[in-house]
Motif scaffolding. Sequence first.
Motif, PDB file in Angstrom:
ATOM      1  N   VAL A   1      38.038  48.121  38.116  1.00 49.79           N
ATOM      2  CA  VAL A   1      39.231  47.918  38.934  1.00 49.79           C
ATOM      3  C   VAL A   1      39.416  46.412  39.060  1.00 49.79           C
ATOM      4  CG1 VAL A   1      40.307  48.333  41.189  1.00 49.79           C
ATOM      5  CG2 VAL A   1      38.720  50.018  40.239  1.00 49.79           C
TER       6      VAL A   1
ATOM      7  N   LEU B   1      41.315  45.788  43.932  1.00 49.51           N
ATOM      8  CA  LEU B   1      40.212  46.248  44.780  1.00 49.51           C
ATOM      9  C   LEU B   1      40.273  45.586  46.158  1.00 49.51           C
ATOM     10  CD1 LEU B   1      37.774  48.120  44.729  1.00 49.51           C
ATOM     11  CD2 LEU B   1      36.410  46.210  43.911  1.00 49.51           C
TER      12      LEU B   1
ATOM     13  N   TYR C   1      40.928  47.489  49.667  1.00 49.97           N
ATOM     14  CA  TYR C   1      39.955  47.381  50.758  1.00 49.97           C
ATOM     15  C   TYR C   1      40.629  46.870  52.032  1.00 49.97           C
ATOM     16  CZ  TYR C   1      35.745  46.465  53.375  1.00 49.97           C
ATOM     17  OH  TYR C   1      34.779  46.476  54.344  1.00 49.97           O
TER      18      TYR C   1
ATOM     19  N   ARG D   1      32.262  46.825  43.345  1.00 53.55           N
ATOM     20  CA  ARG D   1      32.311  46.068  42.088  1.00 53.55           C
ATOM     21  C   ARG D   1      31.138  46.448  41.181  1.00 53.55           C
ATOM     22  NH1 ARG D   1      34.098  41.620  45.707  1.00 53.55           N
ATOM     23  NH2 ARG D   1      36.311  41.378  45.285  1.00 53.55           N
TER      24      ARG D   1
ATOM     25  N   PRO E   1      31.708  51.143  40.375  1.00 45.19           N
ATOM     26  CA  PRO E   1      33.098  51.559  40.579  1.00 45.19           C
ATOM     27  C   PRO E   1      33.256  53.045  40.906  1.00 45.19           C
ATOM     28  CG  PRO E   1      32.867  50.322  38.529  1.00 45.19           C
ATOM     29  CD  PRO E   1      31.500  50.534  39.073  1.00 45.19           C
TER      30      PRO E   1
ATOM     31  N   MET F   1      34.086  54.422  44.500  1.00 46.75           N
ATOM     32  CA  MET F   1      35.411  54.377  45.104  1.00 46.75           C
ATOM     33  C   MET F   1      35.951  55.788  45.311  1.00 46.75           C
ATOM     34  SD  MET F   1      38.820  52.474  43.705  1.00 46.75           S
ATOM     35  CE  MET F   1      39.158  53.726  42.466  1.00 46.75           C
TER      36      MET F   1
END
Length: 106
Positions: free
Chosen positions: A32, A37, A41, A73, A76, A79
């Motif tokens: 991402v 990202l 967030y 990070r 991924p 998420m």
Amino acid sequence: MRVYGLKNCDTCRKAMKALPSATLVDVRAEGVPDAVLQDAYDRFGQALLNTRSTTWRGLSEDERAQPELTLLRQHPALMKRPLITLGDKMFLSWSSEVESDLKAAL
């Protein structure tokens, strides 16, 4: 419109079926982008992190203590999926409510 998720995720498949013009970005293969990202967030906070996933359960306590963005990070697949971007709008997960909100935004 981009759908950030996993190609083998059932929920992401449902979203892609309902959104045929969307592009799927497989977060395991492509990741991402940092800007996306960070924006996600900022909007969704800790809700962006899926603590019910098998990836989460496989992490040590030390790894889980890292900041959420660092974890996302590095992993991924942690998420919550799918993350859908449409212009400057973002939608997290897939439900009838998200689907109707998204279609209203089209």
